[in-house]
Design a protein around this motif. Structure first.
Motif, PDB file in Angstrom:
ATOM      1  N   LEU A  83       8.369  -0.749  -4.066  1.00 19.88           N
ATOM      2  CA  LEU A  83       8.374   1.121  -3.839  1.00 19.88           C
ATOM      3  C   LEU A  83       7.283   1.150  -2.701  1.00 19.88           C
ATOM      4  O   LEU A  83       7.811   2.150  -2.104  1.00 19.88           O
ATOM      5  N   TYR A  84       6.448   0.524  -2.244  1.00 19.52           N
ATOM      6  CA  TYR A  84       5.793   0.685  -1.111  1.00 19.52           C
ATOM      7  C   TYR A  84       6.655   0.438   0.152  1.00 19.52           C
ATOM      8  O   TYR A  84       6.418   1.314   0.851  1.00 19.52           O
ATOM      9  N   GLY A  91       9.430   7.564   4.614  1.00 16.43           N
ATOM     10  CA  GLY A  91       8.416   8.348   5.394  1.00 16.43           C
ATOM     11  C   GLY A  91       8.983   8.458   6.690  1.00 16.43           C
ATOM     12  O   GLY A  91       8.950   9.455   7.451  1.00 16.43           O
ATOM     13  N   LEU A  92       9.399   7.270   7.357  1.00 24.01           N
ATOM     14  CA  LEU A  92       9.448   6.919   8.607  1.00 24.01           C
ATOM     15  C   LEU A  92      11.000   7.758   8.846  1.00 24.01           C
ATOM     16  O   LEU A  92      11.145   8.387   9.982  1.00 24.01           O
ATOM     17  N   SER A  97      13.737  12.117  11.289  1.00 29.52           N
ATOM     18  CA  SER A  97      14.820  13.349  11.431  1.00 29.52           C
ATOM     19  C   SER A  97      14.288  14.707  11.514  1.00 29.52           C
ATOM     20  O   SER A  97      14.938  15.626  12.138  1.00 29.52           O
ATOM     21  N   VAL A  98      12.940  14.676  11.439  1.00 30.74           N
ATOM     22  CA  VAL A  98      12.489  16.338  12.019  1.00 30.74           C
ATOM     23  C   VAL A  98      12.497  16.362  13.572  1.00 30.74           C
ATOM     24  O   VAL A  98      12.747  17.397  14.172  1.00 30.74           O
TER      25      VAL A  98
END
Length: 102
Positions: A83-84, A91-92, A97-98
């Motif tokens: 999960l980590y 998150g990356l 993508s932003v």
């Protein structure tokens, strides 16, 4: 001399564990429950440090229960790591993508 209720082998009256099958017996020659119940695995999963401690304490006297608690702790740690890593990857991915505009 007493007899093991698990395998039927003859054991010493003062034995803590049957030397033939590894099942724990108490001081009276009566076997203690060592069924490796689901609850111990769940406890090890929810609180991995407790599962590890129970595994280390019970590995010689209650091998099935110790193994179940240890498995729960190990599965918990593996799930936590997966999960980590997944959170880092997502998150990356979201950050890339932003994009950055100047």
């Amino acid at each position: 001399m007493a007899y093991c209720k698990n395998c039927g082998a003859q054991i010493d009256d003062k034995a803590a564990v049957c030397v033939h099958c590894g099942v724990a017996v108490n001081n009276n020659g009566v076997q203690e429950a060592d069924n490796g119940g689901f609850g111990w695995g769940l406890l090890g999963f929810c609180v991995p440090i407790v599962g590890l401690i129970l595994f280390l304490v019970w590995k010689d006297t209650k091998p099935k229960t110790a193994k179940t608690a240890g498995k729960g702790a190990l599965i918990s740690v593996i799930v936590g790591v997966v999960l980590y890593v997944l959170a880092i990857v997502l998150g990356l991915g979201a950050a890339l993508s932003v994009g950055t505009y100047y």
